[in-house]
Design an enzyme around this catalytic site. Sequence first.
Site, PDB file in Angstrom:
ATOM      1  N   HIS A  71      -3.378   6.977   2.635  1.00 54.75           N
ATOM      2  CA  HIS A  71      -3.671   5.676   2.038  1.00 54.75           C
ATOM      3  C   HIS A  71      -5.058   5.239   2.501  1.00 54.75           C
ATOM      4  O   HIS A  71      -5.384   5.310   3.689  1.00 54.75           O
ATOM      5  CB  HIS A  71      -2.617   4.640   2.428  1.00 54.75           C
ATOM      6  CG  HIS A  71      -3.076   3.254   2.102  1.00 54.75           C
ATOM      7  ND1 HIS A  71      -3.523   2.918   0.840  1.00 54.75           N
ATOM      8  CD2 HIS A  71      -3.212   2.140   2.852  1.00 54.75           C
ATOM      9  CE1 HIS A  71      -3.904   1.660   0.841  1.00 54.75           C
ATOM     10  NE2 HIS A  71      -3.726   1.160   2.058  1.00 54.75           N
TER      11      HIS A  71
ATOM     12  N   CYS B  66       0.817  -1.230   0.000  1.00 51.59           N
ATOM     13  CA  CYS B  66       0.000   0.000   0.000  1.00 51.59           C
ATOM     14  C   CYS B  66       0.844   1.271   0.000  1.00 51.59           C
ATOM     15  O   CYS B  66       0.318   2.370  -0.184  1.00 51.59           O
ATOM     16  CB  CYS B  66      -0.955  -0.012   1.181  1.00 51.59           C
ATOM     17  SG  CYS B  66      -2.029  -1.442   1.187  1.00 51.59           S
TER      18      CYS B  66
ATOM     19  N   ASN C 141      -9.912  -0.665  -0.255  1.00 55.11           N
ATOM     20  CA  ASN C 141      -8.464  -0.493  -0.219  1.00 55.11           C
ATOM     21  C   ASN C 141      -7.888  -1.063  -1.516  1.00 55.11           C
ATOM     22  O   ASN C 141      -7.875  -2.275  -1.712  1.00 55.11           O
ATOM     23  CB  ASN C 141      -7.899  -1.229   1.006  1.00 55.11           C
ATOM     24  CG  ASN C 141      -6.382  -1.139   1.099  1.00 55.11           C
ATOM     25  OD1 ASN C 141      -5.724  -0.648   0.177  1.00 55.11           O
ATOM     26  ND2 ASN C 141      -5.827  -1.606   2.196  1.00 55.11           N
TER      27      ASN C 141
HETATM   28  N1  ACO Z   1     -17.854  -9.286   9.347  1.00 56.84           N
HETATM   29  C1  ACO Z   1     -18.284  -9.547  10.593  1.00 56.84           C
HETATM   30  N2  ACO Z   1     -17.441  -9.799  11.623  1.00 56.84           N
HETATM   31  C2  ACO Z   1     -16.123  -9.781  11.346  1.00 56.84           C
HETATM   32  C3  ACO Z   1     -15.613  -9.532  10.045  1.00 56.84           C
HETATM   33  C4  ACO Z   1     -16.544  -9.282   9.030  1.00 56.84           C
HETATM   34  N3  ACO Z   1     -16.178  -9.003   7.766  1.00 56.84           N
HETATM   35  N4  ACO Z   1     -14.261  -9.582  10.102  1.00 56.84           N
HETATM   36  C5  ACO Z   1     -13.921  -9.849  11.370  1.00 56.84           C
HETATM   37  N5  ACO Z   1     -15.038  -9.985  12.121  1.00 56.84           N
HETATM   38  C6  ACO Z   1     -15.153 -10.274  13.549  1.00 56.84           C
HETATM   39  C7  ACO Z   1     -13.941 -10.982  14.084  1.00 56.84           C
HETATM   40  O1  ACO Z   1     -14.042 -12.378  13.867  1.00 56.84           O
HETATM   41  C8  ACO Z   1     -14.030 -10.623  15.562  1.00 56.84           C
HETATM   42  O2  ACO Z   1     -14.986 -11.445  16.171  1.00 56.84           O
HETATM   43  P1  ACO Z   1     -14.736 -12.019  17.662  1.00 56.84           P
HETATM   44  O3  ACO Z   1     -14.629 -10.779  18.536  1.00 56.84           O
HETATM   45  O4  ACO Z   1     -15.946 -12.841  17.900  1.00 56.84           O
HETATM   46  O5  ACO Z   1     -13.450 -12.784  17.579  1.00 56.84           O
HETATM   47  C9  ACO Z   1     -14.601  -9.204  15.550  1.00 56.84           C
HETATM   48  O6  ACO Z   1     -15.204  -9.031  14.253  1.00 56.84           O
HETATM   49  C10 ACO Z   1     -13.557  -8.129  15.773  1.00 56.84           C
HETATM   50  O7  ACO Z   1     -12.458  -8.394  14.900  1.00 56.84           O
HETATM   51  P2  ACO Z   1     -11.197  -7.458  14.871  1.00 56.84           P
HETATM   52  O8  ACO Z   1     -10.217  -7.975  13.843  1.00 56.84           O
HETATM   53  O9  ACO Z   1     -10.699  -7.172  16.252  1.00 56.84           O
HETATM   54  O10 ACO Z   1     -11.876  -6.143  14.286  1.00 56.84           O
HETATM   55  P3  ACO Z   1     -11.269  -4.705  14.200  1.00 56.84           P
HETATM   56  O11 ACO Z   1     -12.146  -3.750  14.887  1.00 56.84           O
HETATM   57  O12 ACO Z   1      -9.808  -4.685  14.504  1.00 56.84           O
HETATM   58  O13 ACO Z   1     -11.421  -4.397  12.637  1.00 56.84           O
HETATM   59  C11 ACO Z   1     -10.091  -4.403  10.630  1.00 56.84           C
HETATM   60  C12 ACO Z   1     -10.804  -5.236  11.684  1.00 56.84           C
HETATM   61  C13 ACO Z   1     -11.108  -3.545   9.914  1.00 56.84           C
HETATM   62  C14 ACO Z   1      -9.424  -5.359   9.643  1.00 56.84           C
HETATM   63  C15 ACO Z   1      -9.037  -3.495  11.309  1.00 56.84           C
HETATM   64  O14 ACO Z   1      -8.257  -4.252  12.190  1.00 56.84           O
HETATM   65  C16 ACO Z   1      -8.125  -2.840  10.319  1.00 56.84           C
HETATM   66  O15 ACO Z   1      -8.526  -1.959   9.584  1.00 56.84           O
HETATM   67  N6  ACO Z   1      -6.821  -3.180  10.302  1.00 56.84           N
HETATM   68  C17 ACO Z   1      -5.858  -2.557   9.441  1.00 56.84           C
HETATM   69  C18 ACO Z   1      -5.961  -2.949   7.991  1.00 56.84           C
HETATM   70  C19 ACO Z   1      -4.918  -2.176   7.187  1.00 56.84           C
HETATM   71  O16 ACO Z   1      -4.641  -1.039   7.450  1.00 56.84           O
HETATM   72  N7  ACO Z   1      -4.278  -2.758   6.230  1.00 56.84           N
HETATM   73  C20 ACO Z   1      -3.248  -1.918   5.613  1.00 56.84           C
HETATM   74  C21 ACO Z   1      -2.573  -2.262   4.594  1.00 56.84           C
HETATM   75  S1  ACO Z   1      -3.187  -3.457   3.475  1.00 56.84           S
HETATM   76  C22 ACO Z   1      -1.816  -3.815   2.429  1.00 56.84           C
HETATM   77  O17 ACO Z   1      -0.720  -3.366   2.586  1.00 56.84           O
HETATM   78  C23 ACO Z   1      -2.070  -4.826   1.294  1.00 56.84           C
END
Ligand code: ACO
Length: 312
Positions: free
Chosen positions: A239, A113, A269
């Site tokens: 980004h 990214c 993204n």
């Molecule tokens: N739908 C419903 N529930 C979901 C989903 C979904 N699509 N995905 C995860 N969950 C659930 C999980 O299983 C978890 O359930 P649990 O509590 O029962 O275990 C709950 O939601 C919370 O999951 P988290 O991963 O803690 O959710 P979080 O609030 O952290 O959000 C996210 C997840 C959006 C992925 C966030 O962590 C994020 O944005 N991370 C950074 C991503 C990023 O910046 N990537 C950058 C670069 S990408 C690249 O370089 C190619």
Amino acid sequence: MGNRLIGYGSYLPEKIFTNADFEKILDTTDEWIVTRTGMKVRHFAHKDETVVDMAAIAAKRAIENAKISADDIDMIIVASISTELDFPSIATQVQARLGMTKNQPAFDVRAACTGYIYAMHCARAFFATAIHRRILIIGAEKMSNVIDWTDRSTAVLFGDGAGALIFEHSTSSNTGIIDTAVFADGTGFDMLHGTTDRKITMNGPETYKKAVTLMPEAALHITRLAGITSDDIDWIIPHQANLRIIQSGAIRLGFPTEKIIVTVDKHGNTSSASGVLALADSLDNGRIKHGQLILYPAFGSGLTWGAALVRV
Ligand code: ACO
């Protein structure tokens, strides 16, 4: 020796995939995706449409926009991580598609990214040393090639598309790509990487924590380097990873949210294409105007991160 932006173009595949479409194939909801990421729709390429196809269309549009011919370009740099073929580079294939006849050098950069910032960093160095006069930068991704369609925690995050920018040598040092700073920390591999079967695997919460600190740090680093403050900046194009990351970064920087460009709601993204697509979109809809100064922080797999200052 400086440079200036002379043209831009973009391409988004026709097919729009909504959160409701994800509800049909994964255990997820529109509500979860919108509140956790800010994403509503993203574009996905047709199965026969390649990264090179998308990159070439964006490039042709940028060439048209610049009112030059393809042979006026003397280097192509493509940022991407999702190409179908490991070699040759996307850039050489785009060179052929554009019908360029002068054996212009062409290569890819792979910085996930942060790819488009790494590409700008390379271009800036070539302009500073006056080695090349007109450089085409493309960010192009078919993330649907590398999405794990069974993993709800990553599948919903990504989109496909391509953006292209053409910069030309200039005597002004206050236009085009003014400054860039790029960083990497390979020890962050486990947080976010491709698997041997070419699928994304990510520790979302750990990646999130890194993104909300490293993007603002890169932004501050580059503004200090350039001796400017947030008042001098017209727009931030972060980004487009996640709306919460974007908003948290803005708060940390004390930057008004009205000055932040957000396209994550409609593009998802798009990794290496994200910032280029966001700029093209904002120039098209007249939000960003020629002459304005843009701060471009980015973060991605590697880990890689960095920032650019660009006057469009
Ligand atoms: N739908 C419903 N529930 C979901 C989903 C979904 N699509 N995905 C995860 N969950 C659930 C999980 O299983 C978890 O359930 P649990 O509590 O029962 O275990 C709950 O939601 C919370 O999951 P988290 O991963 O803690 O959710 P979080 O609030 O952290 O959000 C996210 C997840 C959006 C992925 C966030 O962590 C994020 O944005 N991370 C950074 C991503 C990023 O910046 N990537 C950058 C670069 S990408 C690249 O370089 C190619």
